[in-house]
Design a protein around this motif. Structure first.
Motif, PDB file in Angstrom:
ATOM      1  N   ILE A 250       8.297   5.503  -8.238  1.00  0.00           N
ATOM      2  CA  ILE A 250       8.840   4.143  -8.223  1.00  0.00           C
ATOM      3  C   ILE A 250       8.765   3.544  -9.616  1.00  0.00           C
ATOM      4  O   ILE A 250       7.739   3.633 -10.279  1.00  0.00           O
ATOM      5  CB  ILE A 250       8.063   3.254  -7.229  1.00  0.00           C
ATOM      6  CG1 ILE A 250       8.299   3.762  -5.815  1.00  0.00           C
ATOM      7  CG2 ILE A 250       8.466   1.795  -7.365  1.00  0.00           C
ATOM      8  CD1 ILE A 250       7.459   3.067  -4.779  1.00  0.00           C
ATOM      9  N   ARG A 251       9.856   2.943 -10.042  1.00  0.00           N
ATOM     10  CA  ARG A 251       9.884   2.217 -11.312  1.00  0.00           C
ATOM     11  C   ARG A 251      10.265   0.780 -11.008  1.00  0.00           C
ATOM     12  O   ARG A 251      11.300   0.519 -10.394  1.00  0.00           O
ATOM     13  CB  ARG A 251      10.920   2.832 -12.258  1.00  0.00           C
ATOM     14  CG  ARG A 251      10.690   4.297 -12.606  1.00  0.00           C
ATOM     15  CD  ARG A 251       9.745   4.516 -13.755  1.00  0.00           C
ATOM     16  NE  ARG A 251      10.091   3.789 -14.940  1.00  0.00           N
ATOM     17  CZ  ARG A 251      10.957   4.197 -15.860  1.00  0.00           C
ATOM     18  NH1 ARG A 251      11.586   5.351 -15.729  1.00  0.00           N
ATOM     19  NH2 ARG A 251      11.195   3.462 -16.919  1.00  0.00           N
ATOM     20  N   VAL A 252       9.446  -0.158 -11.411  1.00  0.00           N
ATOM     21  CA  VAL A 252       9.684  -1.576 -11.167  1.00  0.00           C
ATOM     22  C   VAL A 252      10.518  -2.154 -12.307  1.00  0.00           C
ATOM     23  O   VAL A 252      10.223  -1.926 -13.475  1.00  0.00           O
ATOM     24  CB  VAL A 252       8.345  -2.339 -11.040  1.00  0.00           C
ATOM     25  CG1 VAL A 252       8.573  -3.838 -10.935  1.00  0.00           C
ATOM     26  CG2 VAL A 252       7.552  -1.831  -9.837  1.00  0.00           C
ATOM     27  N   VAL A 253      11.555  -2.895 -11.940  1.00  0.00           N
ATOM     28  CA  VAL A 253      12.360  -3.627 -12.916  1.00  0.00           C
ATOM     29  C   VAL A 253      11.872  -5.074 -12.876  1.00  0.00           C
ATOM     30  O   VAL A 253      11.864  -5.690 -11.807  1.00  0.00           O
ATOM     31  CB  VAL A 253      13.864  -3.554 -12.577  1.00  0.00           C
ATOM     32  CG1 VAL A 253      14.679  -4.404 -13.538  1.00  0.00           C
ATOM     33  CG2 VAL A 253      14.341  -2.102 -12.607  1.00  0.00           C
ATOM     34  N   PRO A 254      11.441  -5.615 -14.016  1.00  0.00           N
ATOM     35  CA  PRO A 254      10.935  -6.995 -14.030  1.00  0.00           C
ATOM     36  C   PRO A 254      11.967  -7.981 -13.479  1.00  0.00           C
ATOM     37  O   PRO A 254      13.175  -7.815 -13.663  1.00  0.00           O
ATOM     38  CB  PRO A 254      10.666  -7.253 -15.517  1.00  0.00           C
ATOM     39  CG  PRO A 254      10.439  -5.894 -16.104  1.00  0.00           C
ATOM     40  CD  PRO A 254      11.357  -4.979 -15.338  1.00  0.00           C
ATOM     41  N   ALA A 255      11.478  -9.017 -12.803  1.00  0.00           N
ATOM     42  CA  ALA A 255      12.346  -9.996 -12.145  1.00  0.00           C
ATOM     43  C   ALA A 255      13.253 -10.729 -13.122  1.00  0.00           C
ATOM     44  O   ALA A 255      14.355 -11.128 -12.760  1.00  0.00           O
ATOM     45  CB  ALA A 255      11.500 -10.991 -11.355  1.00  0.00           C
ATOM     46  N   GLU A 256      12.816 -10.887 -14.364  1.00  0.00           N
ATOM     47  CA  GLU A 256      13.619 -11.643 -15.326  1.00  0.00           C
ATOM     48  C   GLU A 256      14.787 -10.843 -15.901  1.00  0.00           C
ATOM     49  O   GLU A 256      15.648 -11.390 -16.596  1.00  0.00           O
ATOM     50  CB  GLU A 256      12.747 -12.190 -16.460  1.00  0.00           C
ATOM     51  CG  GLU A 256      12.109 -11.137 -17.334  1.00  0.00           C
ATOM     52  CD  GLU A 256      10.759 -10.647 -16.833  1.00  0.00           C
ATOM     53  OE1 GLU A 256      10.137  -9.853 -17.542  1.00  0.00           O
ATOM     54  OE2 GLU A 256      10.332 -11.041 -15.727  1.00  0.00           O
TER      55      GLU A 256
ATOM     56  N   LEU B 287       9.876  -0.763 -16.002  1.00  0.00           N
ATOM     57  CA  LEU B 287       8.512  -0.464 -16.444  1.00  0.00           C
ATOM     58  C   LEU B 287       8.270   1.032 -16.278  1.00  0.00           C
ATOM     59  O   LEU B 287       8.876   1.671 -15.411  1.00  0.00           O
ATOM     60  CB  LEU B 287       7.502  -1.241 -15.602  1.00  0.00           C
ATOM     61  CG  LEU B 287       7.655  -2.764 -15.587  1.00  0.00           C
ATOM     62  CD1 LEU B 287       6.620  -3.388 -14.651  1.00  0.00           C
ATOM     63  CD2 LEU B 287       7.538  -3.346 -16.976  1.00  0.00           C
ATOM     64  N   ASP B 288       7.381   1.608 -17.098  1.00  0.00           N
ATOM     65  CA  ASP B 288       7.069   3.014 -16.907  1.00  0.00           C
ATOM     66  C   ASP B 288       6.205   3.172 -15.654  1.00  0.00           C
ATOM     67  O   ASP B 288       5.843   2.188 -15.010  1.00  0.00           O
ATOM     68  CB  ASP B 288       6.417   3.621 -18.153  1.00  0.00           C
ATOM     69  CG  ASP B 288       5.039   3.050 -18.469  1.00  0.00           C
ATOM     70  OD1 ASP B 288       4.309   2.614 -17.547  1.00  0.00           O
ATOM     71  OD2 ASP B 288       4.676   3.045 -19.663  1.00  0.00           O
ATOM     72  N   ALA B 289       5.878   4.398 -15.293  1.00  0.00           N
ATOM     73  CA  ALA B 289       5.157   4.659 -14.041  1.00  0.00           C
ATOM     74  C   ALA B 289       3.815   3.931 -13.989  1.00  0.00           C
ATOM     75  O   ALA B 289       3.463   3.325 -12.976  1.00  0.00           O
ATOM     76  CB  ALA B 289       4.958   6.164 -13.850  1.00  0.00           C
ATOM     77  N   GLY B 290       3.055   3.958 -15.082  1.00  0.00           N
ATOM     78  CA  GLY B 290       1.755   3.281 -15.108  1.00  0.00           C
ATOM     79  C   GLY B 290       1.888   1.775 -15.015  1.00  0.00           C
ATOM     80  O   GLY B 290       1.137   1.116 -14.287  1.00  0.00           O
ATOM     81  N   GLN B 291       2.847   1.219 -15.741  1.00  0.00           N
ATOM     82  CA  GLN B 291       3.077  -0.224 -15.676  1.00  0.00           C
ATOM     83  C   GLN B 291       3.566  -0.638 -14.292  1.00  0.00           C
ATOM     84  O   GLN B 291       3.171  -1.685 -13.778  1.00  0.00           O
ATOM     85  CB  GLN B 291       4.115  -0.640 -16.729  1.00  0.00           C
ATOM     86  CG  GLN B 291       3.644  -0.478 -18.152  1.00  0.00           C
ATOM     87  CD  GLN B 291       4.803  -0.627 -19.135  1.00  0.00           C
ATOM     88  OE1 GLN B 291       5.919  -0.178 -18.897  1.00  0.00           O
ATOM     89  NE2 GLN B 291       4.516  -1.279 -20.264  1.00  0.00           N
ATOM     90  N   SER B 292       4.411   0.180 -13.683  1.00  0.00           N
ATOM     91  CA  SER B 292       4.906  -0.115 -12.336  1.00  0.00           C
ATOM     92  C   SER B 292       3.754  -0.116 -11.338  1.00  0.00           C
ATOM     93  O   SER B 292       3.652  -0.997 -10.484  1.00  0.00           O
ATOM     94  CB  SER B 292       5.969   0.907 -11.918  1.00  0.00           C
ATOM     95  OG  SER B 292       7.125   0.784 -12.710  1.00  0.00           O
TER      96      SER B 292
ATOM     97  N   ALA C 264       0.835  -1.205   0.000  1.00  0.00           N
ATOM     98  CA  ALA C 264       0.000   0.000   0.000  1.00  0.00           C
ATOM     99  C   ALA C 264       0.868   1.252   0.000  1.00  0.00           C
ATOM    100  O   ALA C 264       0.590   2.216  -0.722  1.00  0.00           O
ATOM    101  CB  ALA C 264      -0.934  -0.009   1.202  1.00  0.00           C
ATOM    102  N   ARG C 265       1.922   1.239   0.784  1.00  0.00           N
ATOM    103  CA  ARG C 265       2.816   2.402   0.821  1.00  0.00           C
ATOM    104  C   ARG C 265       3.502   2.609  -0.531  1.00  0.00           C
ATOM    105  O   ARG C 265       3.629   3.729  -1.012  1.00  0.00           O
ATOM    106  CB  ARG C 265       3.849   2.240   1.922  1.00  0.00           C
ATOM    107  CG  ARG C 265       4.722   3.449   2.066  1.00  0.00           C
ATOM    108  CD  ARG C 265       5.637   3.328   3.262  1.00  0.00           C
ATOM    109  NE  ARG C 265       6.451   4.509   3.352  1.00  0.00           N
ATOM    110  CZ  ARG C 265       6.288   5.468   4.240  1.00  0.00           C
ATOM    111  NH1 ARG C 265       5.347   5.370   5.139  1.00  0.00           N
ATOM    112  NH2 ARG C 265       7.064   6.514   4.252  1.00  0.00           N
ATOM    113  N   LEU C 266       3.935   1.515  -1.151  1.00  0.00           N
ATOM    114  CA  LEU C 266       4.546   1.628  -2.472  1.00  0.00           C
ATOM    115  C   LEU C 266       3.547   2.156  -3.500  1.00  0.00           C
ATOM    116  O   LEU C 266       3.898   2.984  -4.340  1.00  0.00           O
ATOM    117  CB  LEU C 266       5.107   0.276  -2.920  1.00  0.00           C
ATOM    118  CG  LEU C 266       6.345  -0.208  -2.179  1.00  0.00           C
ATOM    119  CD1 LEU C 266       6.675  -1.642  -2.592  1.00  0.00           C
ATOM    120  CD2 LEU C 266       7.528   0.707  -2.425  1.00  0.00           C
TER     121      LEU C 266
END
Length: 113
Positions: free
Chosen positions: A27-33, A85-90, A18-20
């Motif tokens: 925040i930008r998420v980098v895919p695990a792969e 990932l971009d902001a929306g995808q993250s 929730a905080r994230l």
């Protein structure tokens, strides 16, 4: 992988997600792969002083001002910019983790984070 690493109970995990989500604009998420060649790096850049790179490893923590190290650290962050990932995808990925059933190592059956 860090987003899926369990820390605390389900309430703690839900609070963290929730905080994230609340701060998802920064925040930008980098895919695990995605293979990341280095972890634990920070780059501080200043207008009136030399840039400083900080990297941590299992055995050492290093502060560096060497121009070659600074250039390499910039390349790392450029690479992360490309693969993240971009902001929306993250934001969508974080929401996916919130709603995803989670397995508990101590108790069988699905649980929500």
């Amino acid at each position: 992988m860090a987003l899926r690493q369990r820390v605390g109970d389900h309430g703690v995990m839900a609070d963290q997600y929730a905080r994230l989500l609340f701060d998802a604009d920064s925040i930008r998420v980098v895919p695990a792969e995605v293979v990341i060649p280095s972890l634990g790096c920070v780059l501080w850049e200043y207008e009136t002083a030399k840039s400083v790179a900080y990297c941590e490893a299992d055995l050492v923590n290093v502060f560096v001002q060497d121009p070659g190290a600074i250039a390499r650290t910039r390349l790392l962050f450029d690479y992360l910019e490309q693969v993240a990932l971009d902001a929306g995808q993250s934001r969508s990925k974080l929401a996916e983790y919130v709603g995803q059933p989670r397995g508990d190592l101590d108790v069988s059956g699905p649980h929500l984070a």
